[in-house]
Design a protein around this motif. Structure first.
Motif, mmCIF file in Angstrom:
data_model
loop_
_atom_site.group_PDB
_atom_site.id
_atom_site.type_symbol
_atom_site.label_atom_id
_atom_site.label_comp_id
_atom_site.label_asym_id
_atom_site.label_seq_id
_atom_site.Cartn_x
_atom_site.Cartn_y
_atom_site.Cartn_z
ATOM 1 N N PRO A 91 -15.270 -17.418 33.571
ATOM 2 C CA PRO A 91 -15.182 -15.957 33.481
ATOM 3 C C PRO A 91 -14.013 -15.498 34.362
ATOM 4 C CG PRO A 91 -17.434 -16.659 33.987
ATOM 5 C CD PRO A 91 -16.554 -17.878 34.112
ATOM 6 N N GLU A 92 -13.294 -14.490 33.899
ATOM 7 C CA GLU A 92 -12.045 -14.110 34.575
ATOM 8 C C GLU A 92 -12.243 -13.817 36.066
ATOM 9 O OE1 GLU A 92 -9.626 -11.650 32.064
ATOM 10 O OE2 GLU A 92 -8.510 -10.930 33.822
ATOM 11 N N ALA A 93 -13.354 -13.185 36.422
ATOM 12 C CA ALA A 93 -13.551 -12.762 37.815
ATOM 13 C C ALA A 93 -13.637 -13.934 38.797
ATOM 14 C CB ALA A 93 -14.822 -11.923 37.923
ATOM 15 N N VAL A 94 -13.944 -15.119 38.309
ATOM 16 C CA VAL A 94 -14.080 -16.262 39.229
ATOM 17 C C VAL A 94 -13.115 -17.397 38.892
ATOM 18 C CG1 VAL A 94 -16.510 -15.727 39.698
ATOM 19 C CG2 VAL A 94 -15.952 -17.374 37.901
ATOM 20 N N ALA A 95 -12.248 -17.168 37.925
ATOM 21 C CA ALA A 95 -11.321 -18.226 37.505
ATOM 22 C C ALA A 95 -10.347 -18.568 38.635
ATOM 23 C CB ALA A 95 -10.544 -17.763 36.270
ATOM 24 N N PRO A 96 -9.921 -19.839 38.730
ATOM 25 C CA PRO A 96 -9.005 -20.217 39.816
ATOM 26 C C PRO A 96 -7.654 -19.505 39.696
ATOM 27 C CG PRO A 96 -9.264 -22.039 38.250
ATOM 28 C CD PRO A 96 -10.278 -21.004 37.883
ATOM 29 N N PHE A 97 -7.200 -19.306 38.468
ATOM 30 C CA PHE A 97 -5.986 -18.541 38.175
ATOM 31 C C PHE A 97 -6.268 -17.708 36.937
ATOM 32 C CE2 PHE A 97 -4.460 -22.291 40.384
ATOM 33 C CZ PHE A 97 -3.498 -21.785 41.243
ATOM 34 N N LYS A 98 -5.463 -16.667 36.745
ATOM 35 C CA LYS A 98 -5.646 -15.851 35.541
ATOM 36 C C LYS A 98 -4.899 -16.463 34.349
ATOM 37 C CE LYS A 98 -5.321 -11.123 33.878
ATOM 38 N NZ LYS A 98 -5.173 -9.720 34.284
ATOM 39 N N VAL A 99 -3.690 -16.967 34.651
ATOM 40 C CA VAL A 99 -2.812 -17.459 33.585
ATOM 41 C C VAL A 99 -2.488 -18.932 33.810
ATOM 42 C CG1 VAL A 99 -0.500 -17.229 32.567
ATOM 43 C CG2 VAL A 99 -1.774 -15.173 33.259
ATOM 44 N N HIS A 100 -2.525 -19.701 32.738
ATOM 45 C CA HIS A 100 -2.034 -21.083 32.774
ATOM 46 C C HIS A 100 -0.779 -21.132 31.904
ATOM 47 C CE1 HIS A 100 -3.473 -25.541 33.038
ATOM 48 N NE2 HIS A 100 -2.241 -25.369 33.474
ATOM 49 N N LEU A 101 0.347 -21.270 32.542
ATOM 50 C CA LEU A 101 1.637 -21.256 31.844
ATOM 51 C C LEU A 101 2.060 -22.698 31.551
ATOM 52 C CD1 LEU A 101 4.287 -19.803 30.952
ATOM 53 C CD2 LEU A 101 5.018 -19.908 33.350
ATOM 54 N N LEU A 102 2.282 -23.000 30.286
ATOM 55 C CA LEU A 102 2.670 -24.355 29.882
ATOM 56 C C LEU A 102 4.090 -24.354 29.337
ATOM 57 C CD1 LEU A 102 -0.439 -24.606 30.048
ATOM 58 C CD2 LEU A 102 -0.396 -25.899 27.923
ATOM 59 N N SER A 103 4.932 -25.142 29.935
ATOM 60 C CA SER A 103 6.284 -25.288 29.418
ATOM 61 C C SER A 103 6.338 -26.538 28.550
ATOM 62 C CB SER A 103 7.286 -25.418 30.581
ATOM 63 O OG SER A 103 8.522 -25.889 30.079
ATOM 64 N N LEU A 104 6.682 -26.340 27.266
ATOM 65 C CA LEU A 104 6.873 -27.511 26.397
ATOM 66 C C LEU A 104 8.376 -27.701 26.208
ATOM 67 C CD1 LEU A 104 4.054 -27.055 23.698
ATOM 68 C CD2 LEU A 104 3.923 -27.957 26.021
ATOM 69 N N GLY A 105 8.979 -28.316 27.203
ATOM 70 C CA GLY A 105 10.407 -28.617 27.139
ATOM 71 C C GLY A 105 11.303 -27.399 27.277
ATOM 72 N N GLN A 106 10.762 -26.292 27.754
ATOM 73 C CA GLN A 106 11.578 -25.067 27.902
ATOM 74 C C GLN A 106 11.503 -24.586 29.354
ATOM 75 O OE1 GLN A 106 13.404 -24.111 25.286
ATOM 76 N NE2 GLN A 106 12.463 -25.815 24.169
ATOM 77 N N ASP A 107 11.882 -25.467 30.266
ATOM 78 C CA ASP A 107 11.656 -25.210 31.687
ATOM 79 C C ASP A 107 12.418 -23.997 32.220
ATOM 80 O OD1 ASP A 107 10.086 -27.359 31.421
ATOM 81 O OD2 ASP A 107 11.205 -28.685 32.780
ATOM 82 N N GLU A 108 13.593 -23.763 31.669
ATOM 83 C CA GLU A 108 14.405 -22.652 32.188
ATOM 84 C C GLU A 108 13.713 -21.313 31.918
ATOM 85 O OE1 GLU A 108 18.842 -21.292 31.387
ATOM 86 O OE2 GLU A 108 18.600 -23.484 31.581
#
Ligand code: ATP
Ligand code: MG
Length: 408
Positions: A315-332
C-alpha cells in the motif's frame, strides 16, 4: 536511491530455513534477514517500510496527546519482583551479569513506566496524561514459526494512560480505539481489521483486540454477522451473544492480532504505590490503561495480505519508495528523470543496474513499489515513459513532465 548501490539483493528462490510465508517473501525480496528463529534484521528496504509504519502510529498517538519517550530494554530484577511477574511471566528472558546481578529483557514496560512516572507526578493537576514509546521487546516465544508476526525480539508501540478515575479512563480508552482504526485504515488494513472482544483478565469484563483477517493468522475469532465486531475464541464460551448488538450468528475466521487495548485500573499503580493528591487533599491511587500495537508484526501482516505470485504489493502509505524507475538501456534519459523526481522530493528507487530487462521487471514485481516507470527505446519512441501501477495490468505512456505532475 540507485539500485546499483543497494548492498542487499533479492533472491531467486524462497529461503529454505524459513517456514512462514511473510518472512519467506520478505527475505526473498531483500527486506529482512533471518538471524535465527523469531529474530530478524531490517535491511534498507525493510527499514523504510518499518519507519513508515512507525510514523503513522506516531502521528496518531501524538494526535491523542501521547508524549513519546524511550525506555530501556534491560530491566533490573527488583522492579519485576515488585509486581510478582519475575516468577510468573513465562516469556521473560533473564540474564545475570558478572557481579551476579539479575536482569530481564523487557517484554513490556509497566514495571518501568510506573516508577518513572512516580518521580514526576504528584497532584491531580498533573493528571490525566499519556506517554508512549516505539521500542524493542523480548519474549521467550516457544513457537516462533510465524516470521515477523511472532518475534522473540520485536518492535511494539506501547502507550500508557494515567487517570484519577475510571470514568476518565473509559473516555480515553474510546479515543484510543478511534485512533487505532485511523492507524490501520492509513495502512490499507481498515476494511479487514475487526474490533474484537477478548477476556479482560480480572480487572475489567473485556479488553479489545484489533484483529486483521488473514488465513495466516494464529488467532481464531467469531465475527458477528450483524455488526462486524468479533469475539476471540478464548472467550467465546462465556460470551455466546455479541456484546455489541446481541446478535447470535457468527462467522469463524482466522486473524492476526495487530493491536490491543487494556484497562489496567490499579493493577500496576498498587504494587508501586503510585498515588497523587486528589482534589479533596487525600492520596489517591492512579488508574491506568495500556495500549499496544505490533509494529514489526504489521510489516509481516501487510506482506501476508498484499502480494500476488510475483511478489509484494505495498500500500502506498507504507511502501519503501513511491516510484521504481527502470532504465532499459536509456541511462541518460533515466538519470535526468531520476534527478527531477528527487528534486520534487518523490521517493524513487532507480534501477540503473547493468542487467537484463527481464531481471529488472521481475525484481520490480517482487519488491512491490506502487508505481513502476520504464524508460526504454520503445517508450521514448512513443513519446515518453511507461507508467504501470503494481496492482494493475494496464500501463500508459506519458511525457516525463506529465509523470512528474502525476507523482507530486
Ligand atoms: P499474542 O496473543 O499475539 O501473543 P499478546 O497478547 O501477548 O499477543 P501484547 O503483550 O498485548 O500482546 O502486545 C501488544 C501487541 O504486540 C500485540 O497486539 C501484537 O500485535 C504485538 N506482539 C505481541 N507479541 C508479539 C511477538 N512475539 N512478535 C511480534 N509482535 C508481537
Ligand atoms: Mg503473547
Amino acid at each position: 536511491m540507485k539500485q546499483s548501490k543497494l548492498f542487499t539483493k533479492t533472491e531467486k528462490k524462497f529461503p529454505k530455513d524459513e517456514v512462514s510465508f511473510n518472512a519467506q517473501l520478505l527475505i526473498k525480496a531483500g527486506f529482512i534477514d533471518k538471524l535465527t528463529g523469531g529474530i530478524y534484521s531490517f535491511l534498507p528496504l525493510g527499514l523504510r517500510v518499518l519507519k513508515k509504519i512507525e510514523n503513522i502510529v506516531r502521528q496518531e498517538m501524538n494526535a491523542i496527546g501521547g508524549q513519546e519517550i524511550l525506555m530501556p530494554a534491560l530491566h533490573p530484577k527488583n522492579i519485576w519482583e515488585k509486581t510478582g511477574r519475575w516468577n510468573t511471566l513465562d516469556v521473560l528472558y533473564k540474564t545475570k551479569d558478572l557481579g551476579g546481578r539479575e536482569f530481564a529483557f523487557g517484554p513490556t514496560h509497566e514495571e518501568v513506566v510506573v516508577p518513572l512516572v512516580q518521580k514526576h507526578i504528584h497532584s491531580y493537576k498533573d493528571i490525566p496524561f499519556y506517554t508512549y514509546q516505539i521500542q524493542d521487546k523480548f519474549r521467550m516465544e516457544l513457537r516462533a514459526k510465524s516470521g515477523l508476526m511472532r518475534g522473540r525480539e520485536f518492535i511494539m508501540k506501547d502507550l500508557y494512560s494515567f487517570h484519577m478515575d475510571e470514568k476518565d479512563l473509559d473516555k480515553y480508552y474510546e479515543k484510543v480505539k478511534e485512533a487505532y482504526f485511523k492507524v490501520f485504515q492509513r495502512m490499507g488494513l481498515g476494511e479487514i481489521t475487526i474490533l474484537t472482544f477478548a477476556s479482560g483478565g480480572s480487572f475489567s469484563k473485556y479488553s479489545h483486540e484489533f484483529q486483521t483477517l488473514s488465513e495466516a493468522g494464529e488467532d481464531t475469532i467469531y465475527v458477528c454477522k450483524k455488526c462486524r465486531v468479533a469475539i476471540n475464541k478464548e472467550i467465546k464460551n462465556e460470551t455466546p451473544k455479541c456484546p455489541e448488538c446481541g446478535g447470535e450468528n457468527f462467522e469463524e475466521k482466522k486473524s492476526i492480532e495487530v493491536g490491543n487495548i487494556f484497562k489496567l485500573k490499579d493493577k500496576f499503580s498498587k504494587p508501586f504505590d503510585l498515588k497523587v493528591i486528589n482534589e479533596a487533599g487525600e492520596m489517591a491511587l492512579i488508574i491506568m490503561g495500556c495500549y499496544g500495537i505490533g509494529i514489526t508484526r504489521l510489516v509481516g501482516t501487510i506482506a501476508e495480505i498484499y502480494h500476488d505470485d510475483k511478489g509484494i504489493i505495498w500500500p502506498e502509505a507504507v511502501a519503501p519508495f513511491k516510484v521504481h524507475l527502470l532504465s532499459l538501456g536509456q541511462d541518460e534519459e533515466a538519470e535526468k528523470l531520476y534527478d527531477q523526481l528527487l528534486k520534487e522530493k518523490i521517493e524513487v528507487l532507480y534501477d540503473d543496474r547493468d542487467i537484463s530487462a527481464g531481471e529488472k521487471f521481475a525484481d520490480a514485481d517482487l519488491i512491490g513499489i506502487p508505481y513502476r516507470v520504464v524508460i526504454s527505446k520503445k517508450s521514448l519512441a512513443s513519446g515518453g515513459v511507461e507508467l504501470k501501477k503494481r496492482n494493475s495490468e494496464k500501463s500508459e505512456i506519458l511525457s516525463a513532465e506529465k509523470l512528474l505532475e502525476k507523482m507530486k
